[in-house]
Design an enzyme around this catalytic site. Structure first.
Site, PDB file in Angstrom:
ATOM      1  N   ARG A  54       0.824  -1.223   0.000  1.00 17.36           N
ATOM      2  CA  ARG A  54       0.000   0.000   0.000  1.00 17.36           C
ATOM      3  C   ARG A  54       0.852   1.264   0.000  1.00 17.36           C
ATOM      4  NH1 ARG A  54      -2.957  -3.786   2.745  1.00 17.36           N
ATOM      5  NH2 ARG A  54      -2.009  -3.248   4.735  1.00 17.36           N
ATOM      6  N   GLU A  67       5.953 -10.525  15.661  1.00 19.53           N
ATOM      7  CA  GLU A  67       5.526 -11.067  16.950  1.00 19.53           C
ATOM      8  C   GLU A  67       6.019 -12.513  17.097  1.00 19.53           C
ATOM      9  OE1 GLU A  67       1.352 -10.651  17.412  1.00 19.53           O
ATOM     10  OE2 GLU A  67       1.372 -11.248  19.514  1.00 19.53           O
TER      11      GLU A  67
END
Ligand code: AMP
Length: 172
Positions: A59, A96
């Protein structure tokens, strides 16, 4: 900024439970709002030295290419591994769980050039920090980072100490 914000929609639990996804596709689909977002990104970074705009896949390409055209400078894509055809520099960064990586063409920037790094949104800051490392690995410098959206309730500042981070919309 309300005319921009009203074209960004929240999608709960995408791509996984607990994530509130900020969907910018309605903004892209509205010519006036999309144009306004590029004008505002231009104003937001008007004082920043900029020899090229860097866009982070994917994006960041949408806002970065339009901003590069508006500023009259070139555009450099930073992509996921294995997508760029010529010699690349690569930067790994931690997620993560596990790691990810991004790449940039080794010859995309000249040593000493100043660039603005663009993406739609900053969350943990891991991708943006890796993008800065890539730019600096070829001797260029990051004069600022620009985002449509900054999730200020996440600790992205920890990953970007001392960086000039600017955003049109901030959520805290
Ligand atoms: P981060 O490295 O955690 O700052 O993540 C930034 C990248 O993930 C950007 O390219 C965003 O497009 C995407 N991203 C992360 N969180 C969200 C979210 N809540 N909504 C939309 N995109 C997101």
């Amino acid at each position: 900024m309300q005319d921009i914000e009203q074209h960004i929609r929240d999608i709960p639990d995408f791509p996984k439970p607990g994530i509130m996804f900020k969907d910018i596709t309605p903004l892209l689909g509205n010519h006036t709002a999309f144009q306004r977002s590029i004008e505002e990104l231009g104003k937001l970074t008007a004082d920043v030295k900029c020899d090229a705009v860097i866009g982070i896949e994917s994006r960041g390409f949408l806002f970065g290419t339009a901003l590069a055209l508006a500023k009259g400078v070139g555009f450099v894509p930073i992509r996921k591994p294995g997508k760029l055809p010529a010699d690349v520099v690569r930067q790994e960064y931690s997620l993560e769980y596990g790691t990810d990586a991004i790449e940039m063409h080794r010859d995309a920037l000249q040593s000493g050039q100043s660039v603005i790094v663009i993406d739609d949104l900053i969350a943990t800051g891991g991708t943006a920090a890796a993008a800065c490392d890539l730019v600096e690995s070829v001797g260029a410098q990051v004069s600022a980072l620009g985002f449509v959206i900054a999730l200020d309730f996440l600790p992205w500042q920890d990953k970007l100490p001392g960086r000039d981070v600017r955003a049109l919309l901030r959520y805290s």
